[in-house]
Design a protein around this motif. Structure first.
Motif, PDB file in Angstrom:
ATOM      1  N   ALA A  29      34.554 -10.175  -6.790  1.00 42.68           N
ATOM      2  CA  ALA A  29      33.406  -9.394  -7.252  1.00 42.68           C
ATOM      3  C   ALA A  29      33.611  -8.808  -8.643  1.00 42.68           C
ATOM      4  CB  ALA A  29      33.101  -8.267  -6.275  1.00 42.68           C
ATOM      5  N   ASN A  30      34.858  -8.573  -9.053  1.00 45.56           N
ATOM      6  CA  ASN A  30      35.079  -7.947 -10.360  1.00 45.56           C
ATOM      7  C   ASN A  30      35.916  -8.786 -11.305  1.00 45.56           C
ATOM      8  OD1 ASN A  30      37.726  -7.654  -9.468  1.00 45.56           O
ATOM      9  ND2 ASN A  30      37.668  -5.438  -9.386  1.00 45.56           N
ATOM     10  N   GLN A  31      36.190 -10.047 -10.975  1.00 48.81           N
ATOM     11  CA  GLN A  31      37.057 -10.858 -11.816  1.00 48.81           C
ATOM     12  C   GLN A  31      36.457 -11.163 -13.183  1.00 48.81           C
ATOM     13  OE1 GLN A  31      37.834 -14.358  -9.560  1.00 48.81           O
ATOM     14  NE2 GLN A  31      35.838 -15.252  -9.914  1.00 48.81           N
ATOM     15  N   HIS A  32      35.149 -11.091 -13.340  1.00 52.27           N
ATOM     16  CA  HIS A  32      34.508 -11.372 -14.622  1.00 52.27           C
ATOM     17  C   HIS A  32      34.535 -10.179 -15.573  1.00 52.27           C
ATOM     18  CE1 HIS A  32      31.368  -9.226 -12.475  1.00 52.27           C
ATOM     19  NE2 HIS A  32      30.815  -8.981 -13.637  1.00 52.27           N
ATOM     20  N   LEU A  33      34.793  -8.993 -15.063  1.00 57.23           N
ATOM     21  CA  LEU A  33      34.761  -7.792 -15.899  1.00 57.23           C
ATOM     22  C   LEU A  33      35.883  -7.820 -16.928  1.00 57.23           C
ATOM     23  CD1 LEU A  33      33.961  -5.063 -13.245  1.00 57.23           C
ATOM     24  CD2 LEU A  33      32.406  -6.153 -14.850  1.00 57.23           C
TER      25      LEU A  33
END
Length: 100
Positions: A29-33
């Motif tokens: 869910a947050n790997q693109h941040l």
């Protein structure tokens, strides 16, 4: 003699050795941040990639072939180096800024 503090066996009390921010753990869910990603119309973006030979629109043109092929008179204008595709890539393409 130095006084000793009582031992607390409750794992929820006191400081934890692995304390940190919840966002420091990478999940799907947050790997693109914190990473740059292509703009929408970039050749790697969600719309722009549809015009590549592997995309839905560009792939259909490749199947038709002839002037619509990526090397044809019309198709080559839609490549990132062509007049239409190059203009879109230069003005609307590129990487988006990091979102934190």
């Amino acid at each position: 003699m130095a006084s000793q503090l009582p031992q607390d066996n409750n794992p929820r009390s006191g400081l934890r050795s692995n304390a940190g921010m919840a966002g420091s753990t990478q999940t799907p869910a947050n790997q693109h941040l914190g990473q740059d990603k292509p703009g929408v119309f970039d050749k790697e973006g969600p719309i722009g990639k549809q015009f590549t030979p592997e995309g839905a629109i560009g792939g259909a043109a490749q199947k038709i072939g002839g002037p619509l092929d990526k090397e044809g008179m019309i198709g080559k204008q839609f490549t990132p180096e062509g007049s239409i595709g190059g203009t879109v890539q230069d003005t609307l393409g590129g990487m988006k800024k990091k979102s934190n």
